[in-house]
Design a protein around this motif. Structure first.
Motif, PDB file in Angstrom:
ATOM      1  N   VAL A 188       0.810  -1.188   0.069  1.00 37.89           N
ATOM      2  CA  VAL A 188      -0.011  -0.069  -0.057  1.00 37.89           C
ATOM      3  C   VAL A 188       0.885   1.256   0.040  1.00 37.89           C
ATOM      4  CG1 VAL A 188      -1.629   1.196   1.395  1.00 37.89           C
ATOM      5  CG2 VAL A 188      -1.990  -1.014   1.108  1.00 37.89           C
ATOM      6  N   ARG A 192       0.557   3.386  -3.177  1.00 34.65           N
ATOM      7  CA  ARG A 192      -0.259   4.304  -3.082  1.00 34.65           C
ATOM      8  C   ARG A 192       0.177   5.610  -2.466  1.00 34.65           C
ATOM      9  NH1 ARG A 192      -3.990   2.892  -6.748  1.00 34.65           N
ATOM     10  NH2 ARG A 192      -4.255   0.898  -6.627  1.00 34.65           N
ATOM     11  N   ILE A 193       0.731   5.523  -1.393  1.00 34.38           N
ATOM     12  CA  ILE A 193       1.215   6.659  -0.152  1.00 34.38           C
ATOM     13  C   ILE A 193       2.330   7.110  -1.061  1.00 34.38           C
ATOM     14  CG2 ILE A 193       1.891   7.510   1.905  1.00 34.38           C
ATOM     15  CD1 ILE A 193      -0.304   6.204   3.170  1.00 34.38           C
ATOM     16  N   ARG A 196       1.644   9.494  -3.995  1.00 40.21           N
ATOM     17  CA  ARG A 196       0.791  10.799  -3.817  1.00 40.21           C
ATOM     18  C   ARG A 196       1.674  11.854  -2.955  1.00 40.21           C
ATOM     19  NH1 ARG A 196      -5.533  10.502  -3.339  1.00 40.21           N
ATOM     20  NH2 ARG A 196      -5.739   8.623  -4.966  1.00 40.21           N
ATOM     21  N   ASP A 204       0.620  15.148   7.097  1.00 40.06           N
ATOM     22  CA  ASP A 204       0.145  14.994   5.816  1.00 40.06           C
ATOM     23  C   ASP A 204      -1.294  14.125   5.866  1.00 40.06           C
ATOM     24  OD1 ASP A 204       2.048  16.760   4.684  1.00 40.06           O
ATOM     25  OD2 ASP A 204       3.249  15.017   4.038  1.00 40.06           O
ATOM     26  N   LEU A 205      -1.256  13.047   6.710  1.00 34.24           N
ATOM     27  CA  LEU A 205      -2.394  12.182   6.970  1.00 34.24           C
ATOM     28  C   LEU A 205      -3.070  12.505   8.127  1.00 34.24           C
ATOM     29  CD1 LEU A 205      -0.619   8.734   5.928  1.00 34.24           C
ATOM     30  CD2 LEU A 205      -1.974  10.230   4.697  1.00 34.24           C
ATOM     31  N   SER A 207      -5.775  14.782   8.195  1.00 37.51           N
ATOM     32  CA  SER A 207      -7.095  15.556   7.766  1.00 37.51           C
ATOM     33  C   SER A 207      -8.346  15.002   8.713  1.00 37.51           C
ATOM     34  CB  SER A 207      -7.186  15.589   6.208  1.00 37.51           C
ATOM     35  OG  SER A 207      -7.683  14.418   5.803  1.00 37.51           O
ATOM     36  N   LEU A 208      -8.342  13.833   8.798  1.00 35.80           N
ATOM     37  CA  LEU A 208      -9.472  13.120   9.441  1.00 35.80           C
ATOM     38  C   LEU A 208      -9.608  13.396  11.022  1.00 35.80           C
ATOM     39  CD1 LEU A 208      -9.608   9.474   7.763  1.00 35.80           C
ATOM     40  CD2 LEU A 208     -11.136  11.551   7.326  1.00 35.80           C
TER      41      LEU A 208
ATOM     42  N   TYR B 132     -11.034   1.704   1.342  1.00 31.60           N
ATOM     43  CA  TYR B 132     -10.551   2.570   0.031  1.00 31.60           C
ATOM     44  C   TYR B 132     -11.622   2.579  -1.183  1.00 31.60           C
ATOM     45  CZ  TYR B 132      -6.556   4.174  -2.600  1.00 31.60           C
ATOM     46  OH  TYR B 132      -5.894   4.977  -3.620  1.00 31.60           O
ATOM     47  N   ARG B 135     -11.381   5.948  -3.292  1.00 33.20           N
ATOM     48  CA  ARG B 135     -10.165   6.230  -3.790  1.00 33.20           C
ATOM     49  C   ARG B 135      -9.709   7.664  -3.572  1.00 33.20           C
ATOM     50  NH1 ARG B 135     -10.956   1.578  -4.556  1.00 33.20           N
ATOM     51  NH2 ARG B 135     -10.376   0.301  -6.526  1.00 33.20           N
ATOM     52  N   SER B 136     -10.398   8.494  -2.545  1.00 30.22           N
ATOM     53  CA  SER B 136      -9.974   9.755  -2.606  1.00 30.22           C
ATOM     54  C   SER B 136      -8.616   9.749  -1.355  1.00 30.22           C
ATOM     55  CB  SER B 136     -11.129  10.562  -1.665  1.00 30.22           C
ATOM     56  OG  SER B 136     -11.417   9.800  -0.615  1.00 30.22           O
ATOM     57  N   THR B 137      -8.322  10.887  -1.190  1.00 27.75           N
ATOM     58  CA  THR B 137      -7.253  11.378  -0.384  1.00 27.75           C
ATOM     59  C   THR B 137      -7.696  10.876   1.065  1.00 27.75           C
ATOM     60  OG1 THR B 137      -6.791  13.089  -1.910  1.00 27.75           O
ATOM     61  CG2 THR B 137      -5.234  12.862   0.406  1.00 27.75           C
ATOM     62  N   HIS B 138      -8.862  11.247   1.454  1.00 26.45           N
ATOM     63  CA  HIS B 138      -9.264  10.879   2.815  1.00 26.45           C
ATOM     64  C   HIS B 138      -9.397   9.407   3.015  1.00 26.45           C
ATOM     65  CE1 HIS B 138      -9.824  14.906   3.974  1.00 26.45           C
ATOM     66  NE2 HIS B 138     -10.930  14.875   3.556  1.00 26.45           N
ATOM     67  N   LEU B 140      -7.563   7.267   1.216  1.00 24.62           N
ATOM     68  CA  LEU B 140      -6.241   6.713   1.578  1.00 24.62           C
ATOM     69  C   LEU B 140      -5.617   6.999   2.802  1.00 24.62           C
ATOM     70  CD1 LEU B 140      -3.607   5.664  -0.053  1.00 24.62           C
ATOM     71  CD2 LEU B 140      -2.893   7.745  -0.509  1.00 24.62           C
ATOM     72  N   GLU B 141      -5.996   8.170   3.319  1.00 26.05           N
ATOM     73  CA  GLU B 141      -5.441   8.198   4.833  1.00 26.05           C
ATOM     74  C   GLU B 141      -6.181   7.429   5.704  1.00 26.05           C
ATOM     75  OE1 GLU B 141      -6.120  12.281   6.090  1.00 26.05           O
ATOM     76  OE2 GLU B 141      -6.033  11.537   8.194  1.00 26.05           O
ATOM     77  N   TRP B 144      -4.763   3.742   5.346  1.00 24.27           N
ATOM     78  CA  TRP B 144      -3.344   3.515   5.403  1.00 24.27           C
ATOM     79  C   TRP B 144      -3.480   3.341   7.013  1.00 24.27           C
ATOM     80  CZ3 TRP B 144       1.276   1.937   4.821  1.00 24.27           C
ATOM     81  CH2 TRP B 144       2.179   2.235   6.093  1.00 24.27           C
TER      82      TRP B 144
END
Lengths: 210, 466
Positions: A188, A192-193, A196, A204-205, A207-208, B132, B135-138, B140-141, B144
């Motif tokens: 992953v 993916r990461i 980006r 950077d991770l 936002s949630l 996932y 497939r958005s940035t959120h 992905l976060e 992960w």
């Protein structure tokens, strides 16, 4: 022989806690993989189950000593920076934390003596688990987090080797964990990461949140 | 049992290889049939062991029944959601959901700690695909974080299992079966049992959404498509509950039994306190429901820790919570369709826009805050009674105060969606009444739990807590 390997493994743990260059992490993880390969070979070579021995030894060699370092090297190559320049905790304090973790591991290892498990195995395995967790906590970059997880997993694997000379079933399950986590997490990350974010920070991770 | 797994794996394979929405619908129907057939078989062969590693005991049958009750609406909502709103990755989504449910069946039915752990690992893999989905940035976060923290949790749980392994290394029993461990744990080194319990509790708290590893579940619930959030907040946390409950049963008869119960109570009360704090703060509808799951799982952990009649309450709580939370998460999607946002402060007047859905939200709110005749009322009352019978006054006082905060936050926020003045223009999306009807059915089941006195379900619960 085993003692020398385990002591060397302990030294890599101390070194990894103060390392700052990604290339150093990579070399140390690879070295740990090789050490675990020798350890697995010498621990299980006395066992009757030849198939199990081949499986475990091949897994440590192929995954821990070759595949994981290669995957990590690919990730490092893609990154624009080569060094951890933003730590959550300065190197001196992380070393201090690791020393405390070593002390705790020694005390715990002494407390939890079991007849058929060598104390040094237990201490080093616990030390690796704690070092892995400390690496995750004290770094802001995601790459050292990955390395921290791999170190933690190496500690778990080492402990499974100690228990597993009598219960190979448990070692095989541990290998399942290895395959699962290495492939999934590194996969992953790499696919993916890493694509980006060239130099991903945990910020950077984040936002949630509420 | 073997047939169930073979058929499920074949169905997942077909979903991924045919890759046609219609085929996915047919294959999902076949999977549900397979699941129902397994449930029927489980009822018919209650107490029996199959393939050496799976037993149809009371706990397993209750969890399997809940799975059937939630899985059917989850598929219905998923297909509606996928065909009406997002055409992306239907086969992968449906295959992921089917794989997740299959793995959870393994978690529920296994009679062996290692087998349970392997299936738990499989749930992480399958649910990651689903988180996932956008497939958005959120996404992905969240994915992960979920994979990373779950993997650490799984590694720690494995470490705990290894500690337990040391006490059985010389026994001739099937390695690490619950029954074998129960016998061996009684004479094992207490320090080993304590450390094993701590590692396994921390490890599986990622799945039960319990303190200390609850955070990933919250983020994952926020980002996953609502039908998946419904499955994660109910069937997945039930999987974590099964794991922790089985472990507690092993330790019950040992010298560390009381200590383990106290650790669970501590974990539970901290979960409820954290949930209350964030429930008051949160402005996102899905996060609000996710924190409510944390609160309810905290209560379940406290109930398990108190023991006795409170364990009965824990099962009632799990059953009622499963129905209510699933209905609420399913309804959340319709709320989102109406306002095109999950931000609570922007929503309002839902009762005017879609009164049928508003009623689901209202009944769900009352149910989730344990207002009678919600099943949660029975469980919470029983937990409090058991707490007072054991003279745990401080725990009682703290819990009551914190729960009041939770009730205030949930009622105030969910009811504001119904009656407040909206700040965004409603989309005018035509909502499906049949989906809402399914949600009514789930809420009805949660209220029906209130009237459980005796009967088959009660016998199953009594068997599970024996």
């Amino acid at each position: 022989m085993n003692l020398a390997i385990i002591v060397l493994f302990g030294v890599t743990l101390m070194y990894i806690s103060i390392a700052e260059r990604f290339a150093t992490y990579l070399k140390l993880v690879a070295l740990q993989g090789v050490l675990l390969f020798f350890l697995a070979f010498s621990e299980l070579s006395g066992a009757n189950d030849l198939a199990s021995l081949i499986f475990v030894v091949a897994e440590t060699l192929i995954f821990k000593a070759i595949a994981v370092p290669v995957l990590l090297r690919n990730i490092v190559k893609k990154m624009k920076v080569a060094k951890v320049h933003a730590k959550a905790v300065p190197a001196f304090y992380s070393l201090l934390l690791v020393l405390v973790a070593m002390g705790v591991s020694v005390v715990l290892g002494d407390m939890l003596k079991i007849g058929n498990i060598e104390k040094i195995f237990m201490i080093t395995a616990l030390f690796a688990v704690f070092t892995g967790l400390i690496l995750v906590i004290t770094h802001k970059k995601i790459f050292p987090h990955l390395v921290g997880f791999l170190v933690l997993e190496n500690g778990v694997f080492m402990f499974s080797l100690a228990v597993g000379s009598e219960m190979p079933f448990l070692v095989n399950v541990g290998i399942l964990l290895d395959l699962f986590a290495s492939v999934l997490i590194l996969g992953v990350f790499a696919s993916r990461i890493g694509k980006r974010l060239n130099d991903p920070d945990v910020e950077d991770l984040s936002s949630l949140k509420d | 049992m073997l047939y169930f797994f073979i058929i499920s794996v074949v169905l997942v394979g077909l979903m991924l290889s045919i890759r046609k929405p219609l085929a996915c619908k047919v294959l999902s129907g076949l999977f549900i049939t397979n699941l129902i057939a397994l449930l029927v078989r489980a009822y018919a062969s209650k107490g029996q062991t199959e393939l050496a590693y799976f037993t149809f005991d009371g706990t397993a049958i209750i969890m399997l029944s809940l799975m059937v009750a939630v899985a059917i609406p989850a598929y219905i909502h998923s297909f509606y959601y996928l065909t009406h709103e997002s055409d992306r990755g239907i086969p992968l989504y449906i295959a992921g959901l089917t794989g997740l449910l299959t793995s959870l069946v393994g978690v529920y039915l296994s009679n062996n700690l290692i087998v349970l752990w392997v299936f738990m690992e499989a749930t992480t893999l399958t649910v990651s695909v689903l988180i996932y989905h956008h497939r958005s940035t959120h996404a992905l976060e969240a994915t992960w974080k979920y994979i990373f923290v779950s993997s650490i949790g799984i590694a720690l749980a494995y470490m705990g299992i290894l500690f337990l392994g040391t006490i059985v290394s010389n026994s001739g029993d099937i390695p690490l079966s619950y029954k074998g461990l129960e016998v061996l744990a009684a004479s094992a080194n207490p320090a080993y049992l304590r450390i094993a319990f701590l590692f396994i509790l921390v490890g599986f708290s990622t799945k039960m959404e319990l303190f200390p590893m609850h955070t990933v579940g919250i983020d994952a619930n926020t980002i996953a498509p609502p039908p998946i959030s419904a499955v994660m907040s109910t069937l997945m946390v039930n999987g974590g509950f099964v794991a922790i409950y089985r472990l507690l049963n092993i330790l019950d008869g040992t010298i560390v039994g009381q200590w383990a119960s106290n650790v669970l109570i501590l974990s539970g009360i901290l979960s409820v306190i954290i949930a209350a704090t964030y429930l008051l703060k949160s402005n996102n509808l899905k996060r609000l429901l996710a924190y409510s799951t944390l609160e309810n799982m905290g209560l379940v952990a406290i109930a398990l820790g108190i023991g006795g009649v409170a364990r009965y309450a824990a099962f009632i709580h799990i059953i009622a919570h499963t129905f209510l939370k699933a209905a609420l998460f399913f309804q959340v999607r319709q709320v989102r369709n109406t306002f095109d946002t999950y931000e609570i402060s922007k929503m309002g007047g839902y009762i005017r826009h879609y009164s049928a859905g508003a009623l689901v939200l209202m009944l769900g709110t009352l149910g989730i805050v344990a207002f009678p005749p919600s099943g949660l009322f029975v469980s919470e009352l029983t937990i409090f009674k058991a707490m007072l019978a054991q003279e745990r006054w401080i725990l009682f006082t703290v819990l009551v105060l914190v729960l009041l905060c939770c009730v205030y936050a949930i009622v105030q926020k969910l009811l504001s969606i119904l009656y407040a003045k909206e700040t965004v223009k409603p989309t005018g999306f035509k909502l499906s009444m049949s989906l809402t009807a399914v949600q009514y059915l789930l809420i009805g089941l949660a209220f029906y739990v209130f009237f459980f006195k005796d009967g088959f379900v009660m016998n199953l619960i009594n068997e599970a807590i024996k």
